[in-house]
Motif scaffolding. Sequence first.
Motif, PDB file in Angstrom:
ATOM      1  N   TYR A  50       0.835  -1.198   0.000  1.00  0.00           N
ATOM      2  CA  TYR A  50       0.000   0.000   0.000  1.00  0.00           C
ATOM      3  C   TYR A  50       0.876   1.256   0.000  1.00  0.00           C
ATOM      4  O   TYR A  50       0.665   2.190  -0.780  1.00  0.00           O
ATOM      5  CB  TYR A  50      -0.918  -0.030   1.222  1.00  0.00           C
ATOM      6  CG  TYR A  50      -1.851   1.136   1.344  1.00  0.00           C
ATOM      7  CD1 TYR A  50      -2.935   1.283   0.498  1.00  0.00           C
ATOM      8  CD2 TYR A  50      -1.645   2.096   2.326  1.00  0.00           C
ATOM      9  CE1 TYR A  50      -3.803   2.356   0.622  1.00  0.00           C
ATOM     10  CE2 TYR A  50      -2.505   3.177   2.461  1.00  0.00           C
ATOM     11  CZ  TYR A  50      -3.581   3.295   1.609  1.00  0.00           C
ATOM     12  OH  TYR A  50      -4.429   4.371   1.732  1.00  0.00           O
ATOM     13  N   VAL A  51       1.885   1.260   0.857  1.00  0.00           N
ATOM     14  CA  VAL A  51       2.806   2.396   0.928  1.00  0.00           C
ATOM     15  C   VAL A  51       3.705   2.408  -0.303  1.00  0.00           C
ATOM     16  O   VAL A  51       3.955   3.451  -0.898  1.00  0.00           O
ATOM     17  CB  VAL A  51       3.626   2.345   2.234  1.00  0.00           C
ATOM     18  CG1 VAL A  51       4.739   3.372   2.231  1.00  0.00           C
ATOM     19  CG2 VAL A  51       2.711   2.541   3.428  1.00  0.00           C
ATOM     20  N   GLY A  52       4.175   1.230  -0.701  1.00  0.00           N
ATOM     21  CA  GLY A  52       5.062   1.133  -1.856  1.00  0.00           C
ATOM     22  C   GLY A  52       4.418   1.620  -3.139  1.00  0.00           C
ATOM     23  O   GLY A  52       5.084   2.187  -4.010  1.00  0.00           O
ATOM     24  N   ASP A  53       3.120   1.423  -3.266  1.00  0.00           N
ATOM     25  CA  ASP A  53       2.389   1.891  -4.438  1.00  0.00           C
ATOM     26  C   ASP A  53       2.498   3.400  -4.575  1.00  0.00           C
ATOM     27  O   ASP A  53       2.802   3.926  -5.650  1.00  0.00           O
ATOM     28  CB  ASP A  53       0.923   1.460  -4.343  1.00  0.00           C
ATOM     29  CG  ASP A  53       0.086   1.974  -5.511  1.00  0.00           C
ATOM     30  OD1 ASP A  53       0.500   1.772  -6.669  1.00  0.00           O
ATOM     31  OD2 ASP A  53      -0.978   2.567  -5.256  1.00  0.00           O
ATOM     32  N   PHE A  58       5.109   8.266  -6.949  1.00  0.00           N
ATOM     33  CA  PHE A  58       5.891   9.485  -6.739  1.00  0.00           C
ATOM     34  C   PHE A  58       7.227   9.420  -7.463  1.00  0.00           C
ATOM     35  O   PHE A  58       7.639  10.368  -8.129  1.00  0.00           O
ATOM     36  CB  PHE A  58       6.109   9.725  -5.242  1.00  0.00           C
ATOM     37  CG  PHE A  58       7.105  10.816  -4.963  1.00  0.00           C
ATOM     38  CD1 PHE A  58       6.764  12.141  -5.141  1.00  0.00           C
ATOM     39  CD2 PHE A  58       8.382  10.507  -4.524  1.00  0.00           C
ATOM     40  CE1 PHE A  58       7.683  13.148  -4.900  1.00  0.00           C
ATOM     41  CE2 PHE A  58       9.307  11.500  -4.273  1.00  0.00           C
ATOM     42  CZ  PHE A  58       8.959  12.825  -4.468  1.00  0.00           C
ATOM     43  N   ARG A  59       7.922   8.283  -7.361  1.00  0.00           N
ATOM     44  CA  ARG A  59       9.232   8.143  -7.994  1.00  0.00           C
ATOM     45  C   ARG A  59       9.096   8.262  -9.514  1.00  0.00           C
ATOM     46  O   ARG A  59       9.959   8.856 -10.167  1.00  0.00           O
ATOM     47  CB  ARG A  59       9.887   6.804  -7.637  1.00  0.00           C
ATOM     48  CG  ARG A  59      10.220   6.600  -6.177  1.00  0.00           C
ATOM     49  CD  ARG A  59      11.192   7.570  -5.532  1.00  0.00           C
ATOM     50  NE  ARG A  59      12.151   8.147  -6.426  1.00  0.00           N
ATOM     51  CZ  ARG A  59      12.549   9.425  -6.385  1.00  0.00           C
ATOM     52  NH1 ARG A  59      12.091  10.245  -5.472  1.00  0.00           N
ATOM     53  NH2 ARG A  59      13.430   9.884  -7.243  1.00  0.00           N
ATOM     54  N   VAL A  60       8.043   7.695 -10.086  1.00  0.00           N
ATOM     55  CA  VAL A  60       7.834   7.788 -11.529  1.00  0.00           C
ATOM     56  C   VAL A  60       7.590   9.244 -11.915  1.00  0.00           C
ATOM     57  O   VAL A  60       8.165   9.746 -12.883  1.00  0.00           O
ATOM     58  CB  VAL A  60       6.670   6.884 -11.993  1.00  0.00           C
ATOM     59  CG1 VAL A  60       6.283   7.173 -13.441  1.00  0.00           C
ATOM     60  CG2 VAL A  60       7.038   5.418 -11.828  1.00  0.00           C
ATOM     61  N   ARG A  61       6.752   9.941 -11.159  1.00  0.00           N
ATOM     62  CA  ARG A  61       6.483  11.353 -11.451  1.00  0.00           C
ATOM     63  C   ARG A  61       7.778  12.171 -11.384  1.00  0.00           C
ATOM     64  O   ARG A  61       8.048  12.998 -12.257  1.00  0.00           O
ATOM     65  CB  ARG A  61       5.473  11.925 -10.464  1.00  0.00           C
ATOM     66  CG  ARG A  61       4.069  11.450 -10.691  1.00  0.00           C
ATOM     67  CD  ARG A  61       3.168  11.907  -9.551  1.00  0.00           C
ATOM     68  NE  ARG A  61       1.875  11.283  -9.649  1.00  0.00           N
ATOM     69  CZ  ARG A  61       0.738  11.947  -9.820  1.00  0.00           C
ATOM     70  NH1 ARG A  61       0.747  13.266  -9.898  1.00  0.00           N
ATOM     71  NH2 ARG A  61      -0.399  11.306  -9.897  1.00  0.00           N
ATOM     72  N   ASP A  62       8.557  11.934 -10.352  1.00  0.00           N
ATOM     73  CA  ASP A  62       9.827  12.649 -10.187  1.00  0.00           C
ATOM     74  C   ASP A  62      10.755  12.366 -11.367  1.00  0.00           C
ATOM     75  O   ASP A  62      11.318  13.285 -11.967  1.00  0.00           O
ATOM     76  CB  ASP A  62      10.484  12.232  -8.863  1.00  0.00           C
ATOM     77  CG  ASP A  62      11.869  12.803  -8.708  1.00  0.00           C
ATOM     78  OD1 ASP A  62      12.014  14.042  -8.775  1.00  0.00           O
ATOM     79  OD2 ASP A  62      12.823  12.010  -8.516  1.00  0.00           O
ATOM     80  N   ARG A 150      18.900   3.597  -2.042  1.00  0.00           N
ATOM     81  CA  ARG A 150      18.820   2.327  -2.766  1.00  0.00           C
ATOM     82  C   ARG A 150      17.492   2.232  -3.516  1.00  0.00           C
ATOM     83  O   ARG A 150      17.449   1.818  -4.668  1.00  0.00           O
ATOM     84  CB  ARG A 150      18.979   1.157  -1.799  1.00  0.00           C
ATOM     85  CG  ARG A 150      18.864  -0.196  -2.487  1.00  0.00           C
ATOM     86  CD  ARG A 150      19.602  -1.284  -1.753  1.00  0.00           C
ATOM     87  NE  ARG A 150      19.406  -2.576  -2.349  1.00  0.00           N
ATOM     88  CZ  ARG A 150      19.995  -3.016  -3.451  1.00  0.00           C
ATOM     89  NH1 ARG A 150      20.848  -2.238  -4.086  1.00  0.00           N
ATOM     90  NH2 ARG A 150      19.766  -4.230  -3.927  1.00  0.00           N
ATOM     91  N   LEU A 151      16.415   2.621  -2.866  1.00  0.00           N
ATOM     92  CA  LEU A 151      15.095   2.615  -3.488  1.00  0.00           C
ATOM     93  C   LEU A 151      15.117   3.452  -4.762  1.00  0.00           C
ATOM     94  O   LEU A 151      14.698   2.988  -5.827  1.00  0.00           O
ATOM     95  CB  LEU A 151      14.072   3.161  -2.488  1.00  0.00           C
ATOM     96  CG  LEU A 151      12.599   3.171  -2.873  1.00  0.00           C
ATOM     97  CD1 LEU A 151      11.757   3.164  -1.613  1.00  0.00           C
ATOM     98  CD2 LEU A 151      12.209   4.339  -3.725  1.00  0.00           C
ATOM     99  N   ILE A 152      15.625   4.660  -4.674  1.00  0.00           N
ATOM    100  CA  ILE A 152      15.673   5.570  -5.820  1.00  0.00           C
ATOM    101  C   ILE A 152      16.529   4.972  -6.933  1.00  0.00           C
ATOM    102  O   ILE A 152      16.137   4.959  -8.100  1.00  0.00           O
ATOM    103  CB  ILE A 152      16.201   6.959  -5.402  1.00  0.00           C
ATOM    104  CG1 ILE A 152      15.190   7.650  -4.488  1.00  0.00           C
ATOM    105  CG2 ILE A 152      16.514   7.819  -6.627  1.00  0.00           C
ATOM    106  CD1 ILE A 152      15.721   8.891  -3.788  1.00  0.00           C
TER     107      ILE A 152
END
Length: 170
Positions: A50-53, A58-62, A150-152
Amino acid sequence: MESRSAKKTGSSEAQAECAMVEELLEDTISMEKQGAFDEAPNLSPLALAYVGDSIYDFRVRDFLCRRYQENLNRVNSRKTKLVCAKAQSDLMGYLIEEKLLTEEELSVYRRARNHKSQSHSKNSSITDYRRATGFEAFLGYLYYAGKISRLISLVEKGLEHLLAENEAKE
């Protein structure tokens, strides 16, 4: 064809959204450096997903705002193609194939992928939906573990791969 004023408005909207995204990114990295994240809590796989979604969205938008300085409608059209279950499944497949994940990260992914869910997307196969759920949980885990850099890095490698594949098809 767009008028000049429409292009200018779209461009300034995109610039404003990009500036907002950059500010959020800086705040998150600052939190990571300050140790604001202690440990990944023992959340359920679906809570992590749920949080990862939202993190992935957000990461895609960025990523798209930084890469494409264009009308927001076009940016949003690109985003829509990257946030669907099929794209998330493909991105996760790439990360696994390239052996970019640790055993702990793979464990989180598998636990969420194998979790019985009550529903699935009407626009994707059950396999893609489950892989996407595992991918989102993996991102939620990285976030709560404070592994923001790492996530980014992993998301951007995956997005680069997806965009290169899409461009090769066109």
